[in-house]
Write an enzyme that holds these catalytic residues in place. Structure first.
Site, PDB file in Angstrom:
ATOM      1  N   GLY A  17       0.779  -1.239   0.000  1.00  0.00           N
ATOM      2  CA  GLY A  17       0.000   0.000   0.000  1.00  0.00           C
ATOM      3  C   GLY A  17       0.808   1.286   0.000  1.00  0.00           C
ATOM      4  N   SER A  18       2.039   1.243  -0.506  1.00  0.00           N
ATOM      5  CA  SER A  18       2.803   2.495  -0.496  1.00  0.00           C
ATOM      6  C   SER A  18       2.241   3.497  -1.509  1.00  0.00           C
ATOM      7  CB  SER A  18       4.293   2.244  -0.713  1.00  0.00           C
ATOM      8  OG  SER A  18       4.536   1.679  -1.970  1.00  0.00           O
ATOM      9  N   ASN A  19       1.621   3.009  -2.572  1.00  0.00           N
ATOM     10  CA  ASN A  19       0.960   3.954  -3.491  1.00  0.00           C
ATOM     11  C   ASN A  19      -0.292   4.547  -2.851  1.00  0.00           C
ATOM     12  OD1 ASN A  19       2.151   4.257  -6.367  1.00  0.00           O
ATOM     13  ND2 ASN A  19       2.490   2.114  -5.831  1.00  0.00           N
ATOM     14  N   ILE A  97      -7.817  -9.355 -11.790  1.00  0.00           N
ATOM     15  CA  ILE A  97      -8.286  -8.828 -13.073  1.00  0.00           C
ATOM     16  C   ILE A  97      -9.768  -8.523 -12.921  1.00  0.00           C
ATOM     17  CG2 ILE A  97      -8.686  -9.422 -15.498  1.00  0.00           C
ATOM     18  CD1 ILE A  97      -6.126 -11.217 -15.208  1.00  0.00           C
ATOM     19  N   ASN A 112      -4.903   2.457 -13.300  1.00  0.00           N
ATOM     20  CA  ASN A 112      -3.969   1.520 -12.663  1.00  0.00           C
ATOM     21  C   ASN A 112      -2.556   2.069 -12.776  1.00  0.00           C
ATOM     22  OD1 ASN A 112      -3.034  -1.018 -11.559  1.00  0.00           O
ATOM     23  ND2 ASN A 112      -2.423  -1.623 -13.626  1.00  0.00           N
ATOM     24  N   HIS A 114       1.308   0.609 -13.169  1.00  0.00           N
ATOM     25  CA  HIS A 114       2.023  -0.621 -13.499  1.00  0.00           C
ATOM     26  C   HIS A 114       3.527  -0.327 -13.507  1.00  0.00           C
ATOM     27  CE1 HIS A 114       2.662  -4.561 -15.255  1.00  0.00           C
ATOM     28  NE2 HIS A 114       3.568  -3.990 -16.027  1.00  0.00           N
ATOM     29  N   ASP A 150      -3.236  -4.919 -18.524  1.00  0.00           N
ATOM     30  CA  ASP A 150      -2.266  -3.816 -18.677  1.00  0.00           C
ATOM     31  C   ASP A 150      -2.242  -3.260 -20.101  1.00  0.00           C
ATOM     32  OD1 ASP A 150      -1.535  -4.234 -15.981  1.00  0.00           O
ATOM     33  OD2 ASP A 150      -0.109  -5.784 -16.570  1.00  0.00           O
ATOM     34  N   GLU A 179       6.612   6.130  -9.194  1.00  0.00           N
ATOM     35  CA  GLU A 179       5.176   5.845  -9.065  1.00  0.00           C
ATOM     36  C   GLU A 179       4.522   6.863  -8.134  1.00  0.00           C
ATOM     37  OE1 GLU A 179       4.424   1.798  -7.912  1.00  0.00           O
ATOM     38  OE2 GLU A 179       5.543   0.978  -9.581  1.00  0.00           O
TER      39      GLU A 179
HETATM   40  C1  GRF Z   1       3.524  -1.165  -7.498  1.00  0.00           C
HETATM   41  O1  GRF Z   1       4.809  -1.420  -7.985  1.00  0.00           O
HETATM   42  C2  GRF Z   1       2.558  -0.993  -8.618  1.00  0.00           C
HETATM   43  O2  GRF Z   1       3.130  -0.454  -9.767  1.00  0.00           O
HETATM   44  C3  GRF Z   1       2.101  -2.396  -8.883  1.00  0.00           C
HETATM   45  O3  GRF Z   1       2.046  -3.008  -7.616  1.00  0.00           O
HETATM   46  C4  GRF Z   1       2.957  -2.356  -6.748  1.00  0.00           C
HETATM   47  C5  GRF Z   1       2.185  -1.961  -5.523  1.00  0.00           C
HETATM   48  O4  GRF Z   1       3.026  -1.468  -4.509  1.00  0.00           O
HETATM   49  N1  GRF Z   1       0.855  -2.426  -9.594  1.00  0.00           N
HETATM   50  P1  GRF Z   1       2.369  -0.851  -3.195  1.00  0.00           P
HETATM   51  O5  GRF Z   1       1.456  -1.919  -2.602  1.00  0.00           O
HETATM   52  O6  GRF Z   1       1.620   0.383  -3.588  1.00  0.00           O
HETATM   53  O7  GRF Z   1       3.516  -0.544  -2.271  1.00  0.00           O
END
Ligand code: GRF
Length: 210
Positions: A17-19, A97, A112, A114, A150, A179
């Protein structure tokens, strides 16, 4: 008004969940009124749920093991999201998916991130493949989600150099940094209604002055 960004988003994630965190912490998104209204995971106990709780974001856990088929899962997902009525669904490491049942309901409203420069290296275990193949540059891509894997229209990309001594972990760390930059940026453009899908291409409209 174009340029104003009030937007409710749902973040779907399966892991660390870092994003999610980067979106939640983005001061730019906060300033234009973008709010994460819920976090959905298919993995009970995923660390993203901890992050969401800390941020005061409601969590919906929908364990995929309980559902016999993709459509049944996605109908439950739709029902849960319906409580929050998000304007945009952001996949952030969501390892599932989505079926046409879901994508038709949120047509052109699912994006998304990627960890490669699509269309190179779709799928999973990306950084290993990138290193094994020997490419000099990789990166990340934010794209609209369509019914392929994707394959949807590309919103933003960022380039990351691959070093000779890279390991998948080292490379993943540098790709992640990009990201955290481009995902909030893509959400901002969506919120400001500056993204126009034209076939495979996404046009980015210039900012509007008040
Ligand atoms: C990221 O590298 C994203 O591009 C991919 O899954 C990973 C998720 O990382 N789809 P996080 O859980 O957000 O740290």
């Amino acid at each position: 008004m174009l340029g104003e960004g009030k937007l409710k988003i749902a973040v779907l994630a399966s892991g660390y969940g870092s994003n999610f965190q980067a979106i939640q912490d983005s001061s730019v998104l906060r300033e234009i009124g973008v709010q994460i209204v819920c976090c959905v995971t298919n993995v009970p106990g995923a660390f993203v749920t901890e992050r969401a709780k800390r941020a005061g974001v409601p969590v919906e856990v929908i364990d995929h093991k309980i559902y016999t088929n993709r459509e049944a899962y996605d109908r439950e997902l739709l029902a849960r999201l319906d409580q929050y009525k998000p304007d945009l669904v952001c996949l952030a490491g969501f390892m599932r998916i989505l079926s046409p049942v879901f994508l038709r309901a949120y047509s052109r409203r699912v994006i998304n991130i990627h960890p490669s420069l699509l269309p190179a290296f779709p799928g999973i275990r990306i950084h290993e493949q990138v290193i094994d193949y020997g490419v000099r540059f990789t990166g990340c891509t934010v794209h609209f989600v369509d019914e392929g894997v994707d394959t949807g229209p590309i919103i933003l990309q960022a380039v990351v150099r691959v070093d000779d001594d890279d390991t998948p972990e080292k490379l993943a760390d540098r790709v992640h940094e990009e990201e955290y930059r481009i995902y909030p940026e893509a959400i901002r453009l969506f919120a400001q209604k500056r993204l126009v899908i034209d076939g495979r291409r996404v046009k980015i409209l210039p900012p509007q002055n008040r």
